[in-house]
Design an enzyme around this catalytic site. Structure first.
Site, PDB file in Angstrom:
ATOM      1  CB  SER A   1      -0.915   0.003   1.231  1.00 20.03           C
ATOM      2  OG  SER A   1      -0.143   0.100   2.417  1.00 20.03           O
ATOM      3  CE  LYS A   2      -2.597   6.083  -2.795  1.00 20.19           C
ATOM      4  NZ  LYS A   2      -3.582   7.190  -2.806  1.00 20.19           N
ATOM      5  NE  ARG A   3       0.527  -0.385   5.994  1.00 16.04           N
ATOM      6  CZ  ARG A   3       1.340  -1.267   6.552  1.00 16.04           C
ATOM      7  NH1 ARG A   3       2.479  -0.853   7.104  1.00 16.04           N
ATOM      8  NH2 ARG A   3       1.044  -2.552   6.579  1.00 16.04           N
ATOM      9  CG  HIS A   4       4.290  -0.951   2.424  1.00 12.40           C
ATOM     10  ND1 HIS A   4       2.981  -1.372   2.240  1.00 12.40           N
ATOM     11  CD2 HIS A   4       4.690  -1.469   3.622  1.00 12.40           C
ATOM     12  CE1 HIS A   4       2.626  -2.126   3.274  1.00 12.40           C
ATOM     13  NE2 HIS A   4       3.638  -2.196   4.121  1.00 12.40           N
TER      14      HIS A   4
END
Length: 567
Positions: A293-296
């Site tokens: 996801s974007k948090r990665h």
């Protein structure tokens, strides 16, 4: 074609007469099973069907790639369909971005919204009449019925099911309603949905090309909605109608769509369509094994494009996320992937997205480009960021040899195109004082660096060094050998001091090529004076001003460093 075992569904236009109701209930309790195989016909037709509600995620790009490779390897057709029935979230801007990203990756489709085809339209928002037609067909056959339940009633059903520890499925209130009850609600103008009749018992089974046999129990499903009360079709109904009418032979998609297969298979059978063969690809995982996801970090194709990645590197890396040809080889061009790709080599387990490996792979593809193409990429980049200049005057470097030599010297240390900026800027800079007072420079200074500096300055002032550089690589090598003999130095004892004095750094590209390029940069006129470039003449001016006595005193006063110097 798809086969149905155990139950023959009987059609009732609305609700059956009371005398038949008990018989219907009895019939619906019989066993039910489905298996899937390729539809009739030999042509392979696959589709990528993104929703234009955001950027193209690398997971979606890999799904598109697997469909593309499968189609091309089988001589089939690759179809692009835009699933934009989510009217609130779908945007034209997102659709354009999706199309641009797919085009950039080189995944060219044979049929789609921009080019048409025999089975269009290729946007779901333009196919509403078709969905309505098939919904009415199912209503007439009795496979679906009108449901007049309000939202409040549906919530009550969910709550009752929860209290009874049952799955939150529809209880079937309108499944057996009389004609009079239905007509009464229609007369009042009560909103209604179309619900699909699901046998309460039995199972559905498919043979997935990646996951093997997959089965579900039907008693966990309940009658489901295919058309909302506002007339908008539901996702699973749209997809089934689209895949069937577009003659899709293989549905290759992410495993998160696997549960949708249950509803879709029932709709296929009710409409009399052969089912396609399914292949559900595992998710792409982050290094912590959670869903990427974007948090990665960067997750969309557009982001990687902006970061300087090559499309061929992205395609190569995405293909290896869950697939391999059975060898140790990891470098593939698109035509090689088409030749080798098979679904039976796609793994069931999730693949971890490794940004470090992607960058390394991009470097491989970057350096595999034809030399002229790579030079053009770097030269354009260096001009765009202001390191090199376009001049209207006549340049010594009119043939572009500076960019060619810079590319050849620096390319092995560059994995992403923007890294070429730092590589060339570092080469052109001269942080001598910083290096001399650093921990890494200390042992070099203490190795009588001032004596080497004195001899180097003499060679420069006499013109000996410049004459050697004018002769090119052979001239430099001859001079270095002679210079080393005069100082009784060789190997690291000679090259490390020369590197520090001439480049101002402890580490860098091959030194002969570096010095030659620095010399050329001062002559060719291509280097922007505002780029931080320090010419050879300026370097020697700086070198002559070094206070070696003071520097030696400082280094002797410094504590011993644990740092090691490498060459």
């Amino acid at each position: 074609m798809a086969s149905l075992v155990g139950l023959r569904i009987r059609a009732f236009p609305h609700a059956p007469p009371l005398c038949l109701r008990s018989r219907l209930i009895s019939v619906r309790r019989r066993s039910f099973a489905v298996s899937a195989s390729s539809p009739a016909g030999n042509e392979v037709r696959v589709r990528f069907a993104p929703s234009p509600t955001g950027n193209l995620h690398v997971g979606g790009a890999r799904t598109a790639l697997f469909n593309y490779l499968f189609a091309r390897s089988k001589g089939g057709k690759f179809v692009l369909r835009i699933e934009d029935t989510d009217l609130e979230r779908s945007t034209k801007k997102s659709e354009e971005a999706l199309v641009n990203d797919l085009t950039w990756l080189g995944l060219n489709w044979d049929e789609g919204p921009d080019m048409g085809g025999d089975y269009g339209p290729y946007r779901q928002s333009e196919r509403n009449a078709l969905y309505k037609q098939y919904a009415e067909q199912l209503l007439e056959s009795g496979a679906v019925y009108r449901c007049f339940c309000s939202n409040e009633e549906l919530e009550e059903m969910k709550e009752r099911a929860k209290q009874m520890q049952l799955p939150p499925v529809y209880m079937g209130k309108w499944a057996t309603a009389s004609e009079a009850e239905i007509e009464a609600e229609l007369a009042k103008g009560t909103p209604y949905t179309y619900r699909f009749r699901v046998p309460p018992e039995g199972s559905l089974k498919i043979n997935d090309l990646i996951r093997g046999e997959v089965s579900w129990n039907l008693n966990t499903l309940g009658d489901f909605v295919i058309m909302r009360s506002n007339g908008q079709p539901v996702y699973n109904f749209c997809v089934t109608v689209d895949d069937a009418t577009m003659h899709i032979s293989h549905v290759i998609r992410a495993e998160e769509h696997l549960p949708n297969t249950l509803r879709q298979a029932l709709i296929y059978k009710a409409l009399g369509f052969p089912m396609p063969t399914f292949a559900h690809v595992s998710l792409i995982l982050a290094p912590d094994k959670s869903k990427l996801s974007k948090r990665h970090g960067a997750t969309s194709v557009g982001q990687f494009k902006e970061m300087g990645y090559l499309p061929q590197a992205m395609v190569n890396y995405l293909a290896l996320l869950g697939w391999g040809d059975g060898t140790e080889n990891e470098f593939f061009r698109v035509d090689e992937l088409v030749e080798k790709f098979t679904l039976d080599r796609v793994n069931k387990s999730g693949a971890v997205f490794d940004s470090v490996k992607l960058k390394w792979m991009n470097g491989l593809h970057l350096r595999s480009l034809p030399q002229d193409e790579l030079v053009k990429i770097f030269e354009d980049r260096w001009k765009s960021v202001g390191i090199l200049v376009d001049s209207d005057g006549i340049l010594v470097d009119s043939d572009g040899t500076f960019a060619k030599e810079a590319t050849e010297l620096l390319k092995d240390g560059i994995d992403l195109i923007p890294e070429a900026d730092t590589a060339l800027s570092n080469l052109l800079s001269y942080p001598l004082h910083t290096t001399l007072t650093s921990a890494g420079g200390k042992p070099i200074v203490q190795d009588k660096l001032s004596e080497v500096a004195s001899g180097l300055i003499s060679a420069y002032d006499s013109g000996e060094l410049l004459a050697a550089l004018d002769e090119g690589h052979a001239g430099w090598q001859k001079w270095v050998k002679s210079f080393g003999k005069s100082l009784k130095r060789k190997g690291k004892g000679l090259f490390m001091p020369l590197r520090v004095l001439l480049t101002g750094k402890v580490h860098g590209p091959e030194m002969g090529g570096s010095i030659s390029l620095i010399y050329k940069a001062g002559q060719c006129g291509s280097v922007n004076p505002q780029s931080g470039f320090v010419s050879l003449d300026e370097r020697f001016k700086i070198l002559k001003e070094v206070d070696w006595d003071s520097l030696n005193e400082k280094t002797e006063a410094q504590p011993e460093s644990v740092a090691t110097v490498t060459h």
